[in-house]
Design a protein around this motif. Sequence first.
Motif, PDB file in Angstrom:
ATOM      1  N   ALA A 188       0.833  -1.207   0.000  1.00 36.33           N
ATOM      2  CA  ALA A 188       0.000   0.000   0.000  1.00 36.33           C
ATOM      3  C   ALA A 188       0.864   1.253   0.000  1.00 36.33           C
ATOM      4  CB  ALA A 188      -0.935  -0.011   1.204  1.00 36.33           C
ATOM      5  N   ASN A 189       1.914   1.255   0.807  1.00 35.78           N
ATOM      6  CA  ASN A 189       2.770   2.447   0.862  1.00 35.78           C
ATOM      7  C   ASN A 189       3.538   2.667  -0.440  1.00 35.78           C
ATOM      8  OD1 ASN A 189       2.841   3.977   3.566  1.00 35.78           O
ATOM      9  ND2 ASN A 189       2.713   1.815   4.163  1.00 35.78           N
ATOM     10  N   TYR A 190       3.936   1.562  -1.038  1.00 36.92           N
ATOM     11  CA  TYR A 190       4.638   1.646  -2.321  1.00 36.92           C
ATOM     12  C   TYR A 190       3.724   2.286  -3.370  1.00 36.92           C
ATOM     13  CZ  TYR A 190       6.908  -0.001  -6.619  1.00 36.92           C
ATOM     14  OH  TYR A 190       7.499  -0.073  -7.863  1.00 36.92           O
ATOM     15  N   MET A 191       2.500   1.807  -3.404  1.00 40.61           N
ATOM     16  CA  MET A 191       1.545   2.350  -4.358  1.00 40.61           C
ATOM     17  C   MET A 191       1.261   3.828  -4.082  1.00 40.61           C
ATOM     18  SD  MET A 191      -1.796   0.246  -5.259  1.00 40.61           S
ATOM     19  CE  MET A 191      -1.911  -0.662  -6.724  1.00 40.61           C
ATOM     20  N   LYS A 192       1.151   4.145  -2.806  1.00 35.41           N
ATOM     21  CA  LYS A 192       0.865   5.529  -2.409  1.00 35.41           C
ATOM     22  C   LYS A 192       1.978   6.468  -2.891  1.00 35.41           C
ATOM     23  CE  LYS A 192       1.631   6.436   1.917  1.00 35.41           C
ATOM     24  NZ  LYS A 192       2.747   7.319   2.176  1.00 35.41           N
ATOM     25  N   GLU A 193       3.224   6.054  -2.675  1.00 32.55           N
ATOM     26  CA  GLU A 193       4.334   6.913  -3.083  1.00 32.55           C
ATOM     27  C   GLU A 193       4.341   7.131  -4.593  1.00 32.55           C
ATOM     28  OE1 GLU A 193       6.389   8.779  -1.206  1.00 32.55           O
ATOM     29  OE2 GLU A 193       5.032   8.043   0.364  1.00 32.55           O
ATOM     30  N   LYS A 194       4.009   6.080  -5.333  1.00 36.55           N
ATOM     31  CA  LYS A 194       4.037   6.213  -6.788  1.00 36.55           C
ATOM     32  C   LYS A 194       2.821   6.978  -7.303  1.00 36.55           C
ATOM     33  CE  LYS A 194       6.537   3.428  -9.220  1.00 36.55           C
ATOM     34  NZ  LYS A 194       6.998   2.287 -10.052  1.00 36.55           N
ATOM     35  N   LEU A 195       1.685   6.777  -6.666  1.00 34.54           N
ATOM     36  CA  LEU A 195       0.463   7.440  -7.149  1.00 34.54           C
ATOM     37  C   LEU A 195       0.458   8.927  -6.830  1.00 34.54           C
ATOM     38  CD1 LEU A 195      -2.364   4.856  -6.350  1.00 34.54           C
ATOM     39  CD2 LEU A 195      -1.694   5.689  -8.617  1.00 34.54           C
ATOM     40  N   LYS A 196       1.128   9.306  -5.749  1.00 32.79           N
ATOM     41  CA  LYS A 196       1.030  10.704  -5.345  1.00 32.79           C
ATOM     42  C   LYS A 196       1.760  11.654  -6.306  1.00 32.79           C
ATOM     43  CE  LYS A 196       4.581  11.523  -1.813  1.00 32.79           C
ATOM     44  NZ  LYS A 196       4.852  11.497  -0.373  1.00 32.79           N
ATOM     45  N   LYS A 197       2.511  11.073  -7.203  1.00 36.23           N
ATOM     46  CA  LYS A 197       3.140  11.913  -8.226  1.00 36.23           C
ATOM     47  C   LYS A 197       2.095  12.383  -9.247  1.00 36.23           C
ATOM     48  CE  LYS A 197       7.414   9.396  -7.639  1.00 36.23           C
ATOM     49  NZ  LYS A 197       7.962   8.069  -7.910  1.00 36.23           N
TER      50      LYS A 197
ATOM     51  N   LEU B 279      -7.316  16.812  -8.651  1.00 32.95           N
ATOM     52  CA  LEU B 279      -6.344  17.336  -9.631  1.00 32.95           C
ATOM     53  C   LEU B 279      -6.722  16.981 -11.069  1.00 32.95           C
ATOM     54  CD1 LEU B 279      -2.965  16.443  -7.841  1.00 32.95           C
ATOM     55  CD2 LEU B 279      -4.220  18.603  -7.799  1.00 32.95           C
ATOM     56  N   MET B 280      -7.903  16.355 -11.254  1.00 32.05           N
ATOM     57  CA  MET B 280      -8.250  15.901 -12.596  1.00 32.05           C
ATOM     58  C   MET B 280      -8.744  17.050 -13.460  1.00 32.05           C
ATOM     59  SD  MET B 280      -7.377  12.840 -12.530  1.00 32.05           S
ATOM     60  CE  MET B 280      -8.024  12.010 -13.968  1.00 32.05           C
ATOM     61  N   PRO B 281      -8.194  17.164 -14.680  1.00 27.32           N
ATOM     62  CA  PRO B 281      -8.621  18.231 -15.585  1.00 27.32           C
ATOM     63  C   PRO B 281      -9.923  17.864 -16.315  1.00 27.32           C
ATOM     64  CG  PRO B 281      -6.857  16.964 -16.579  1.00 27.32           C
ATOM     65  CD  PRO B 281      -7.109  16.359 -15.225  1.00 27.32           C
ATOM     66  N   ASN B 282     -10.509  18.816 -16.982  1.00 27.38           N
ATOM     67  CA  ASN B 282     -11.647  18.632 -17.891  1.00 27.38           C
ATOM     68  C   ASN B 282     -12.855  17.957 -17.247  1.00 27.38           C
ATOM     69  OD1 ASN B 282     -10.303  19.798 -20.131  1.00 27.38           O
ATOM     70  ND2 ASN B 282      -9.173  17.874 -20.416  1.00 27.38           N
ATOM     71  N   GLY B 283     -13.031  18.193 -15.975  1.00 25.49           N
ATOM     72  CA  GLY B 283     -14.226  17.672 -15.301  1.00 25.49           C
ATOM     73  C   GLY B 283     -14.254  16.167 -15.151  1.00 25.49           C
ATOM     74  N   VAL B 284     -13.129  15.521 -15.352  1.00 23.63           N
ATOM     75  CA  VAL B 284     -13.096  14.061 -15.193  1.00 23.63           C
ATOM     76  C   VAL B 284     -13.242  13.721 -13.709  1.00 23.63           C
ATOM     77  CG1 VAL B 284     -11.588  12.034 -15.322  1.00 23.63           C
ATOM     78  CG2 VAL B 284     -11.785  13.598 -17.272  1.00 23.63           C
ATOM     79  N   THR B 285     -14.110  12.751 -13.430  1.00 24.65           N
ATOM     80  CA  THR B 285     -14.424  12.424 -12.041  1.00 24.65           C
ATOM     81  C   THR B 285     -13.868  11.065 -11.647  1.00 24.65           C
ATOM     82  OG1 THR B 285     -16.449  11.259 -12.597  1.00 24.65           O
ATOM     83  CG2 THR B 285     -16.638  13.637 -12.257  1.00 24.65           C
ATOM     84  N   THR B 286     -13.965  10.819 -10.361  1.00 22.60           N
ATOM     85  CA  THR B 286     -13.579   9.515  -9.817  1.00 22.60           C
ATOM     86  C   THR B 286     -14.321   8.380 -10.520  1.00 22.60           C
ATOM     87  OG1 THR B 286     -12.848  10.309  -7.684  1.00 22.60           O
ATOM     88  CG2 THR B 286     -13.848   8.127  -7.698  1.00 22.60           C
ATOM     89  N   ASN B 287     -15.607   8.588 -10.770  1.00 26.93           N
ATOM     90  CA  ASN B 287     -16.388   7.552 -11.448  1.00 26.93           C
ATOM     91  C   ASN B 287     -15.817   7.249 -12.833  1.00 26.93           C
ATOM     92  OD1 ASN B 287     -18.665   5.743 -11.376  1.00 26.93           O
ATOM     93  ND2 ASN B 287     -19.609   7.071 -12.920  1.00 26.93           N
TER      94      ASN B 287
ATOM     95  N   ASP C 129       0.861   2.525 -13.580  1.00 29.61           N
ATOM     96  CA  ASP C 129       1.022   2.962 -14.978  1.00 29.61           C
ATOM     97  C   ASP C 129      -0.335   3.270 -15.609  1.00 29.61           C
ATOM     98  OD1 ASP C 129       3.726   2.728 -14.785  1.00 29.61           O
ATOM     99  OD2 ASP C 129       3.859   0.775 -15.806  1.00 29.61           O
ATOM    100  N   ALA C 130      -1.321   2.432 -15.318  1.00 31.00           N
ATOM    101  CA  ALA C 130      -2.663   2.659 -15.856  1.00 31.00           C
ATOM    102  C   ALA C 130      -3.232   3.963 -15.313  1.00 31.00           C
ATOM    103  CB  ALA C 130      -3.579   1.490 -15.503  1.00 31.00           C
ATOM    104  N   MET C 131      -3.044   4.193 -14.036  1.00 27.53           N
ATOM    105  CA  MET C 131      -3.554   5.426 -13.421  1.00 27.53           C
ATOM    106  C   MET C 131      -2.871   6.649 -14.029  1.00 27.53           C
ATOM    107  SD  MET C 131      -5.963   4.866 -11.208  1.00 27.53           S
ATOM    108  CE  MET C 131      -6.025   6.139  -9.937  1.00 27.53           C
ATOM    109  N   LYS C 132      -1.588   6.496 -14.325  1.00 25.28           N
ATOM    110  CA  LYS C 132      -0.831   7.597 -14.946  1.00 25.28           C
ATOM    111  C   LYS C 132      -1.365   7.835 -16.359  1.00 25.28           C
ATOM    112  CE  LYS C 132       3.952   8.718 -16.037  1.00 25.28           C
ATOM    113  NZ  LYS C 132       4.832   7.982 -16.937  1.00 25.28           N
ATOM    114  N   ALA C 133      -1.595   6.766 -17.089  1.00 20.77           N
ATOM    115  CA  ALA C 133      -2.107   6.889 -18.455  1.00 20.77           C
ATOM    116  C   ALA C 133      -3.494   7.546 -18.446  1.00 20.77           C
ATOM    117  CB  ALA C 133      -2.175   5.509 -19.110  1.00 20.77           C
ATOM    118  N   ILE C 134      -4.292   7.192 -17.453  1.00 20.25           N
ATOM    119  CA  ILE C 134      -5.644   7.772 -17.348  1.00 20.25           C
ATOM    120  C   ILE C 134      -5.558   9.274 -17.083  1.00 20.25           C
ATOM    121  CG2 ILE C 134      -7.718   7.798 -15.875  1.00 20.25           C
ATOM    122  CD1 ILE C 134      -7.418   4.710 -15.689  1.00 20.25           C
ATOM    123  N   LYS C 135      -4.604   9.634 -16.242  1.00 20.23           N
ATOM    124  CA  LYS C 135      -4.417  11.068 -15.957  1.00 20.23           C
ATOM    125  C   LYS C 135      -4.071  11.805 -17.256  1.00 20.23           C
ATOM    126  CE  LYS C 135      -3.617  14.683 -13.208  1.00 20.23           C
ATOM    127  NZ  LYS C 135      -2.310  14.950 -12.604  1.00 20.23           N
ATOM    128  N   GLU C 136      -3.202  11.190 -18.060  1.00 19.87           N
ATOM    129  CA  GLU C 136      -2.824  11.822 -19.335  1.00 19.87           C
ATOM    130  C   GLU C 136      -4.016  11.892 -20.289  1.00 19.87           C
ATOM    131  OE1 GLU C 136       0.561   9.468 -20.401  1.00 19.87           O
ATOM    132  OE2 GLU C 136       1.784  10.435 -18.848  1.00 19.87           O
TER     133      GLU C 136
END
Lengths: 468, 429, 128
Positions: free
Chosen positions: A344-353, A373-381, A425-432
Amino acid sequence: MKLLNEKSKQGRSSFNVGLLDIQTNIPDDLQRTELNLPELPEVEVVRHYTNLSNSNFGVDNGLYPLGSCTMKYNPKINEIAANISQFNLHPLSHHNRGTLEIIYQLQQYLCEITGMHAFSTQPAAGAHGELTGIMIMKAWFEKRGEQRTKVIIPDSCHGTNPASVSLCRFEPVHVKSSSSGGVDLEDLRQKMSRDVVGIMITNPNTLGIFDENIQEITQTIHDYGGLCYLDGANMNPMLGVVKPGDFGIDIMHLNLHKTFSTPHGGGGPGSGPVGVVKDLEPFLPNPRISMKKEKLEFEQSEDSIGRVHSFYGNFGILLRAYSYIRSIGASGLRNIAENAVLNANYMKEKLKKHYHLPYDRICQHELVIDDSLMPNGVTTNDIAKRLMDFGFHPPTIYFPLIVKGAMLIEPTETETKENLDAFVDAMKAIKEEAENEPEKLTKAPLNASIGRLDIVRAARKPKLTWFT
Amino acid sequence: MDYTPNTDEDRESMLREIGVQGIMDLFKDIPENLIQKSALRIPDQLSEFELIRELEKISIKNKKPLSFLGGGNYNHHIPSTVNAIISRGEFSTSYTPYQPEISQGTLQAIFEYQSMICELTGMDVSNASMYDGATSLAEAMILASKIKGKKQVLVSQALNPFYREVLETYARASEIKIIKIDIVDGLTSDFETEGSSAIIVQNPNFFGLIENLEEIRKKAADILLISSTTEPLSWAMLKPFSEYDVDIVTAEGQSFGNPMNFGGPGLGIIATKQAYLRQIPGRLAGETVDIHGNRGFALTLCTREQHIRREKATSNICTNEGLCALAAAVYLATYGRNLGRLAQLNNQLAVYFTCKLSQIEGVDLVFDKPFFNEFVIRIRKDLLSKLSDIEIGISLENYYPNLEGCYLVCCTEMTSKEDIDRVIDEITQ
Amino acid sequence: MENPTDRKYTKEHEWIKIDGNIATVGITDFAQDQLTDVVFVELPEVGKQIEQNGNLCVVESVKSVSDIFSPVSGEIVEVNKALENSPALINNDPFESGWIVKLKVRNEIESAQLMTPEEYNKFLTEIE
């Protein structure tokens, strides 16, 4: 996919039953004239459900980081154990020594793991354990002739907590969380009185934080004669590291289908054993299994809240949990806690970037990020739905309620570093994507067997059977 | 066994990424005095084959003689299709289907389960399942007192005694008063409805007898009628509850494809009328469409539930018995209309057994009334002692002092005619 | 959507429009937007007496449940039956066809104490 009744054709059932030449004793006017169950040949029944299973996602399919649900790998050996035919016994059979031994041993292990004095394995699920626990609190104060009405619940709680409390006709009183994510001690002290039955606390809490003030919290409750209930849904990171009995907990439940690896079954069955300190043992549900002169037997207690299950709880689940504890042993239990927290901590450190971390501190088994921090009105859902396209089950979303747009992520100890990296990586790609192609997110999932479902329509015009 | 896959090397690199020295740095929020210094007193880990050896050693301490035990848990055949389906990891290792797009399998299966329960009971709505027969009945009791606004219920003493204990437990917590309704000749007797929200009866009742629901409904005109069933296979033969205008149907669904398992997990069934749709506890799967207009399924009317309505929820239930409901659905789909024949066979075997027993002096059929697959006998002690290696039935005198020397005997399709003949032989020898 | 000037508002985002001794009550555009798609309205019974700030009804969206409070005391004389089949009226037309109940007002002073449209607009900018 077609429904069973749409595939049915009269005369197609192949599951034949031969009858005897004996007249029934049931008069015609009590008998039904029609039985419209679907009629399919066996092969079509098997195909129907096999195809349905293909549009389902389980831990066996991939990473399932559903926070507060501890979706760890469910070892297959547990299933073999649960299917040993000699354990498939009628609950009122007296030839039950083996079965009682399993239950009794499991009770002992759970006591050792949690520091509680005694356990009842009767509750069938976590919320059932909560209800049992609150019933015990009620019976305890009734016995003492005290009329108390309020149960303190932190605002980060699971929804089952206040629901369990109100079933017992107590009033839930919420305490605030502090800015660091624990219980706000000042608020707690203000809400204390001799009217307080006790506290229902989740620790580590639903933000994944171990409350560093836990001993002060339980002491405060005890100072007013109250009892401390632990919602043990988050026991995973404490195995072999810390015992709730050591930080002032009087009653707790465990979720065997979380911490002890029994499968969730698409929503159950689970098992929610309840443990108590010595003073509360007489209040546990009847009957209990105890050892008398080296012989196991059922025991009734006069002060008991009574029975809470048709028989003795979900033995099939107890057997799986027993197998799990035996197969991994003491060192394995500690290993779980360490690796769950590490992952969990490993994931947290990587995701917080890439994502906002509302509580930037060491976490235990799970972590919370949000969509601020999500742009263009993108939501958690949207993020949740898009994660499906990347082959992951989404985290728990919009919970805990105290974080707006929360994503509660619990990787569990059974995931490899590679899996965690792939998720990040998937979460990062989604952010992009949210920056460059937001429509991909708002329309997600794009690759699932079905598109985003209209849940508003489902609720406005409920259609709950194939008849309506 | 060890199911944590991180290697030492992985751990080192992950700790570096986090920026801490060692694993214990991650537990720094836990006060030092609480950290365990020694290992848990639990036996060392086992390999799979050692574990199986160990479990088998314990399991053979159980014995499984010829048995006629029923009374809420039944030894039925489980079609081979059931385990083949429910052991699929896509079903068994998934969570509650909160994300419908990747849970269509579970959701459609629940929708179909709900439909088949409604077909069997004649009710309008079934939920996705409860814990077991007793707790779904307890929830029905609470539901009725909310609907009627009266904190008193009538409970027939022909209800399974364990279920009555569970009702007592829940009633005490929810501050509901229970009025016991006597039994006359094995059936629920007269009652006054004033001040009560509902009457709770079991059908077939604990003695296996079929209650006169038509009469009970007439007497209960101004209160709710709640039924409980422990042997729902009877439904395949008996008139559906809707024909008696029953308000809430609850049952233990273990008979439908779930093993005895010492009484759990079971399958709590609850079904009711459309009018009470928004008060029903637990989860509901509903039909809807996706953005392309394709049919799909999702959990619906969730505002009743604890994760949204919290202290005002209709129940605190969260985890239910999803996989047991799936087993029941596969079971019902496998049998189809042949379920009616299976019910007939169960009834025939029980009738056959009573015919044989009634010819023996010293054995009496206690209630001479229509039953489904269970019945009560009174047996002389000397005859009973001849059956020491057979579980002839559930001894009733602990629960009903006036039924001294009486046993509740159950037949299912797992009972062969030869089994029955063996009992007769042993008694008459 | 603008907040109409012919009525009064509450801090709980209800509106009330008085016509003689009859008051029509609904929720504001801001409230419906916060709720998201309304899926069900649990309407009260006609004839029920209600106190100011008492529980008037419950409005449900897919993921939330909101209590609606009565801006004034009175007796419920009519409920908007159209909401039973078309709860979306609250989202699409909160100030007109999405009204919820009509009350016979018991105490006129109560409505005088509620917010004017200007005050409510200001209140909205403060909380946002």
